[in-house]
Design a protein around this motif. Structure first.
Motif, PDB file in Angstrom:
ATOM      1  N   GLY A 103       0.823  -1.202   0.000  1.00 58.83           N
ATOM      2  CA  GLY A 103       0.000   0.000   0.000  1.00 58.83           C
ATOM      3  C   GLY A 103       0.855   1.248   0.000  1.00 58.83           C
ATOM      4  N   PRO A 104       0.337   2.358  -0.559  1.00 59.15           N
ATOM      5  CA  PRO A 104       1.114   3.596  -0.629  1.00 59.15           C
ATOM      6  C   PRO A 104       1.364   4.190   0.747  1.00 59.15           C
ATOM      7  N   GLY A 105       2.457   4.926   0.884  1.00 59.93           N
ATOM      8  CA  GLY A 105       2.796   5.569   2.149  1.00 59.93           C
ATOM      9  C   GLY A 105       4.221   6.066   2.132  1.00 59.93           C
ATOM     10  N   ILE A 106       4.602   6.777   3.171  1.00 63.84           N
ATOM     11  CA  ILE A 106       5.951   7.347   3.246  1.00 63.84           C
ATOM     12  C   ILE A 106       7.013   6.261   3.284  1.00 63.84           C
ATOM     13  N   PHE A 107       6.753   5.204   4.053  1.00 60.88           N
ATOM     14  CA  PHE A 107       7.775   4.179   4.261  1.00 60.88           C
ATOM     15  C   PHE A 107       7.742   3.093   3.186  1.00 60.88           C
ATOM     16  N   THR A 108       6.702   3.054   2.384  1.00 58.58           N
ATOM     17  CA  THR A 108       6.579   2.003   1.373  1.00 58.58           C
ATOM     18  C   THR A 108       7.741   1.998   0.383  1.00 58.58           C
ATOM     19  N   PRO A 109       8.143   3.156  -0.197  1.00 57.46           N
ATOM     20  CA  PRO A 109       9.278   3.119  -1.130  1.00 57.46           C
ATOM     21  C   PRO A 109      10.566   2.602  -0.497  1.00 57.46           C
ATOM     22  N   GLY A 155       2.088   8.328  -7.486  1.00 52.99           N
ATOM     23  CA  GLY A 155       1.051   8.221  -6.473  1.00 52.99           C
ATOM     24  C   GLY A 155       1.134   6.972  -5.627  1.00 52.99           C
ATOM     25  N   LEU A 156       2.266   6.258  -5.682  1.00 53.15           N
ATOM     26  CA  LEU A 156       2.422   5.007  -4.953  1.00 53.15           C
ATOM     27  C   LEU A 156       3.305   5.146  -3.716  1.00 53.15           C
ATOM     28  N   GLY A 157       3.830   6.340  -3.478  1.00 55.23           N
ATOM     29  CA  GLY A 157       4.691   6.561  -2.320  1.00 55.23           C
ATOM     30  C   GLY A 157       4.038   7.498  -1.329  1.00 55.23           C
ATOM     31  N   ALA A 158       4.787   8.546  -0.961  1.00 54.24           N
ATOM     32  CA  ALA A 158       4.262   9.535  -0.021  1.00 54.24           C
ATOM     33  C   ALA A 158       3.018  10.199  -0.600  1.00 54.24           C
ATOM     34  N   GLN A 159       2.036  10.406   0.241  1.00 50.33           N
ATOM     35  CA  GLN A 159       0.768  10.977  -0.191  1.00 50.33           C
ATOM     36  C   GLN A 159       0.655  12.429   0.274  1.00 50.33           C
ATOM     37  N   PRO A 160      -0.059  13.278  -0.510  1.00 49.42           N
ATOM     38  CA  PRO A 160      -0.290  14.653  -0.072  1.00 49.42           C
ATOM     39  C   PRO A 160      -0.949  14.657   1.307  1.00 49.42           C
ATOM     40  N   PRO A 161      -0.607  15.629   2.165  1.00 52.80           N
ATOM     41  CA  PRO A 161       0.195  16.829   1.878  1.00 52.80           C
ATOM     42  C   PRO A 161       1.672  16.694   2.221  1.00 52.80           C
ATOM     43  N   GLU A 162       2.198  15.455   2.350  1.00 56.56           N
ATOM     44  CA  GLU A 162       3.605  15.289   2.708  1.00 56.56           C
ATOM     45  C   GLU A 162       4.494  15.914   1.629  1.00 56.56           C
ATOM     46  N   PRO A 163       5.497  16.693   2.022  1.00 52.86           N
ATOM     47  CA  PRO A 163       6.332  17.408   1.042  1.00 52.86           C
ATOM     48  C   PRO A 163       7.479  16.563   0.500  1.00 52.86           C
ATOM     49  N   GLU A 164       7.157  15.403  -0.053  1.00 49.04           N
ATOM     50  CA  GLU A 164       8.195  14.559  -0.647  1.00 49.04           C
ATOM     51  C   GLU A 164       8.464  15.051  -2.062  1.00 49.04           C
ATOM     52  N   TRP A 165       9.723  15.005  -2.503  1.00 49.29           N
ATOM     53  CA  TRP A 165      10.096  15.623  -3.772  1.00 49.29           C
ATOM     54  C   TRP A 165       9.349  15.017  -4.965  1.00 49.29           C
ATOM     55  N   GLY A 166       9.234  13.696  -5.009  1.00 50.53           N
ATOM     56  CA  GLY A 166       8.507  13.063  -6.107  1.00 50.53           C
ATOM     57  C   GLY A 166       7.037  13.429  -6.104  1.00 50.53           C
ATOM     58  N   SER A 167       6.441  13.494  -4.927  1.00 49.13           N
ATOM     59  CA  SER A 167       5.050  13.898  -4.811  1.00 49.13           C
ATOM     60  C   SER A 167       4.861  15.357  -5.240  1.00 49.13           C
ATOM     61  N   MET A 168       5.833  16.213  -4.930  1.00 52.95           N
ATOM     62  CA  MET A 168       5.774  17.609  -5.362  1.00 52.95           C
ATOM     63  C   MET A 168       5.831  17.713  -6.886  1.00 52.95           C
ATOM     64  N   LEU A 169       6.645  16.873  -7.517  1.00 57.17           N
ATOM     65  CA  LEU A 169       6.697  16.848  -8.978  1.00 57.17           C
ATOM     66  C   LEU A 169       5.361  16.421  -9.567  1.00 57.17           C
ATOM     67  N   ASN A 170       4.721  15.457  -8.928  1.00 56.41           N
ATOM     68  CA  ASN A 170       3.412  15.001  -9.389  1.00 56.41           C
ATOM     69  C   ASN A 170       2.395  16.138  -9.334  1.00 56.41           C
ATOM     70  N   SER A 171       2.392  16.887  -8.234  1.00 55.04           N
ATOM     71  CA  SER A 171       1.456  18.009  -8.083  1.00 55.04           C
ATOM     72  C   SER A 171       1.744  19.130  -9.069  1.00 55.04           C
ATOM     73  N   ALA A 172       3.018  19.244  -9.492  1.00 59.37           N
ATOM     74  CA  ALA A 172       3.415  20.348 -10.378  1.00 59.37           C
ATOM     75  C   ALA A 172       3.075  20.091 -11.840  1.00 59.37           C
ATOM     76  N   ARG A 173       2.657  18.871 -12.189  1.00 67.19           N
ATOM     77  CA  ARG A 173       2.410  18.558 -13.600  1.00 67.19           C
ATOM     78  C   ARG A 173       1.371  19.481 -14.228  1.00 67.19           C
ATOM     79  N   ALA A 174       0.316  19.770 -13.461  1.00 69.01           N
ATOM     80  CA  ALA A 174      -0.781  20.574 -14.014  1.00 69.01           C
ATOM     81  C   ALA A 174      -0.375  22.022 -14.263  1.00 69.01           C
ATOM     82  N   TYR A 175       0.739  22.446 -13.679  1.00 64.32           N
ATOM     83  CA  TYR A 175       1.147  23.853 -13.779  1.00 64.32           C
ATOM     84  C   TYR A 175       2.489  24.002 -14.482  1.00 64.32           C
ATOM     85  N   PHE A 176       2.880  22.958 -15.224  1.00 61.55           N
ATOM     86  CA  PHE A 176       4.224  22.973 -15.805  1.00 61.55           C
ATOM     87  C   PHE A 176       4.399  24.109 -16.807  1.00 61.55           C
TER      88      PHE A 176
END
Length: 283
Positions: free
Chosen positions: A140-146, A223-244
């Protein structure tokens, strides 16, 4: 000269290499920022302020704000602990598993070696990211999963390296001398062969940290690792896609943080290889 003095002398010689010095400087700065993030971050990485959303970099927000008005710089600082931890912890998990599988395979050999290497070959038949994604579906997704999934997917790489080292040393003259002196197999394996095998293993572990950081960030991006609103770098990149196209800085800064971290670790790994490999020293 004591063991401590030997270590300090060796580290000093290692750190004088240009690539090692640059890598240690960059990585040390990132580690310091991650530790001191609660003290030096100008804003809370979780606090939302919709009135200030999507502000470009400026005096008040040096890296701008995201779609919720959160300070990007503060989130980069806070996210460093997640991304760096994913790299270091996953390599530790992979190395531990590799030692458990590789030592008996290389030292005992026979049917045990064939069975363990068959397991490793099956795991290696899948691309690392695919294996990590499949394991993420289980945990399951989460901070420690990766950290866990990337570590498990790295086990066969370390196992085969450890096995190769033990195969090269198990018939060496000093090992035969220890057997003739009545030393137990456990003593020979862990006190004599393993220490002599650590050079290539440490080099591989160091270089794998960078790969693990990228893989962990990829899982979070999907979307398989840290979930929002955690400020993980990969998750931040995912959120930034819509505003690239309109706000490229949202993707640029976390991407730059990942790139600098991986470059620093690879520089250290290359310098470590040059430092520990006698053949490269001669060149």
């Amino acid at each position: 000269m004591t063991v401590g003095n030997n270590f300090l002398h060796s580290f000093w010689q290692f750190s004088k290499k240009p690539s090692a010095a640059i890598g240690l400087l960059i990585l040390g700065g990132i580690l310091a920022a991650s530790i001191l993030a609660p003290l030096i971050a100008p804003y809370s990485p979780y606090a939302q302020n919709l009135q200030d959303k999507l502000l470009p970099p400026g005096p008040d927000h040096i890296m701008g704000t995201d779609e919720f008005g959160r300070d990007v710089f503060s989130r980069i600082l806070a996210g460093s602990k997640f991304s760096l931890s994913a790299g270091f912890v996953s390599v530790f998990v992979g190395l531990a598993g590799g030692l458990i599988l590789g030592i008996p395979a290389g030292y005992i050999g026979g049917s045990l070696d064939k069975g363990l290497m068959l397991i490793c070959d099956i795991m290696l038949s899948f691309p690392g990211i695919v294996m990590a994604m499949a394991l993420t579906m289980v945990f399951g997704p989460g901070i420690f999963t990766p950290m866990i999934t990337v570590g498990i997917s790295s086990m066969p790489i370390f196992a085969r390296l450890v096995r190769a080292q033990f195969l090269s040393f198990r018939e060496a003259p000093f090992v035969e001398a220890m057997r003739a002196a009545g030393a137990s197999d456990l003593r020979i394996a862990f006190k004599h062969i393993l220490p002599n095998s650590m050079g290539p293993i440490l080099i591989q572990a160091t270089l794998r940290i960078g790969t693990a950081i990228i893989t962990a960030a990829t899982l979070s991006f999907l979307g398989l690792g840290a979930q929002p609103p955690e400020p993980e770098w990969g998750s931040m990149l995912n959120s930034a896609r819509a505003y690239f196209m309109t706000n490229p800085y949202l993707a640029m800064f976390p991407g730059l943080a990942i790139t600098l971290s991986v470059i620093a670790i690879n520089l250290i790994g290359d310098a470590l290889r040059d430092h520990l490999d006698p053949k490269l020293k001669e060149r």
